[in-house]
Design an enzyme around this catalytic site. Structure first.
Site, short mmCIF file in Angstrom:
data_model
loop_
_atom_site.label_atom_id
_atom_site.label_comp_id
_atom_site.label_asym_id
_atom_site.label_seq_id
_atom_site.Cartn_x
_atom_site.Cartn_y
_atom_site.Cartn_z
NE ARG A 259 6.07 6.22 -1.17
CZ ARG A 259 6.19 5.06 -0.52
NH1 ARG A 259 5.46 4.82 0.54
NH2 ARG A 259 7.06 4.16 -0.94
CG HIS A 263 3.91 3.68 -4.37
ND1 HIS A 263 4.69 4.70 -4.87
CD2 HIS A 263 3.32 3.08 -5.44
CE1 HIS A 263 4.59 4.71 -6.19
NE2 HIS A 263 3.78 3.75 -6.56
CE1 TYR A 272 8.46 1.28 1.44
CE2 TYR A 272 7.07 -0.61 0.91
CZ TYR A 272 7.29 0.75 0.91
OH TYR A 272 6.33 1.59 0.39
#
Length: 337
Positions: A259, A263, A272
């Site tokens: 992706r 998210h 992150y």
């Protein structure tokens, strides 16, 4: 069955052919491409609307268009899809109206679910797509159960259940794998491995070399597929469907993909994820790879591509003009189409 670390790939990261192309028509590949482009442009528009405060939540599929769309292309109309997270795009390939697809994000009176489902959780019986929730892994036992029912009905249809890499760490998935093997469920279980379960990297979830090989412990055949190669996805799912349809048992497919964005609209991946990692995966963009392949094959042109983008953009605009003014549906109104 390929060795557990080998990945099925037909076109490389630049869209060049690596091996013999399966028997797939120009019409099917162009349809796959058009739907993938539609999903990409819908994602771009809806994220803009989210920033404008016009929708409250959105989950983009950008970078993962090939697995759901090419899977839908490889299935028969009567086959059922049990989604896990980013598989709504399969509905568009199966002919679901764009207007209703987008209305679900708004959850207003035009939404067939009347706002009683989370945004970006599209489903419709008309296109054989199950309703689903954001609970991780719970849809796998459902898919296995549907596959068992298909086998007992004997009508030739199969079930396809999706999951993410994070779902393979849940008990529901392992229960589902056991049941699929034990009852010889007529199902394909597909793991979209995008290497991140929200902020949790795959390397911290398992010491297995691959996720596909987890099926080995349950006696289920497994194959790894380059999930950013739409042609390989189409061939891999087609071969798996033929195997399952012959009542030989279930198949597990791991599709390696990524992706490119967050998210969801509630996530910030920069907290992150390394930008260099994202940049390297953008070089494997499934839309660009298929576009290059189509150009090289003489099946598509740059002019046709620009016209397609304009046409899709106009279709999105018209759909939004119709659906956005609709008021919230009264709570007593039923739902479902």
């Amino acid at each position: 069955m390929l060795p557990p670390t080998e990945t099925m790939r037909i076109i490389d990261f630049q869209g060049k052919v690596l091996r013999d192309i399966p028997k797939v028509s120009r019409a099917i590949l162009l349809r796959i491409y058009r739907v993938m482009m539609t999903v990409r442009l819908v994602d771009e528009r809806m994220l803009i609307l989210h920033r404008q405060g016009r929708v409250g939540f959105y989950g983009a599929c950008t970078g993962q268009e090939a697995p759901p769309v090419a899977t839908a292309a490889a299935l028969q109309e009567e086959d059922w899809i049990i989604p896990g997270l980013r598989e709504g795009a399969a509905m568009l390939y199966r002919g679901y109206p764009l207007e209703l697809y987008l209305a679900q994000v708004f959850g207003n009176g035009l939404d067939p679910m009347r706002g009683r489902q989370m945004p970006s959780h599209q489903a419709a019986r008309a296109v054989r797509q199950f309703s689903w929730s954001s609970c991780i892994g719970t849809q796998v036992p459902h898919a296995v159960g549907v596959g068992i029912a298909m086998s007992r009905r004997g009508d030739g249809s199969i079930a396809v259940g999706f999951m993410g890499d994070g779902a393979t760490s849940t008990a529901d998935v392992h229960r589902g794998l056991w049941a699929a093997a034990h009852f010889r469920s007529r199902c394909i279980l597909i793991c979209q491995n995008n290497y991140w379960a929200i902020s949790q990297p795959m390397r911290s979830q398992t010491r297995s070399r691959t996720l596909a090989e987890r099926a080995y412990a349950y006696g289920i055949p497994f194959v790894r597929i380059d999930g950013n190669d739409a042609v390989a996805v189409y061939q891999g799912v087609g071969e798996a469907a033929e195997y399952v349809r012959a009542d030989k048992g279930p198949v597990f497919l791991e599709m390696e993909t990524y992706r490119m964005g967050a998210h969801s609209s509630a996530d910030d991946p920069q907290l992150y994820r390394d930008n260099q990692e994202v940049a390297s995966w953008k070089q494997r963009d499934p839309l660009v790879r298929l576009y290059t392949f189509l150009l090289d094959s003489g099946w598509w042109t740059e002019t046709e591509d620009e016209l397609l983008k304009q046409k899709i953009g106009q279709s999105i605009t018209r759909s939004l003009e119709v659906l956005e003014p609709w008021p919230i549906a009264p709570i007593e109104v039923g739902y479902g189409r």
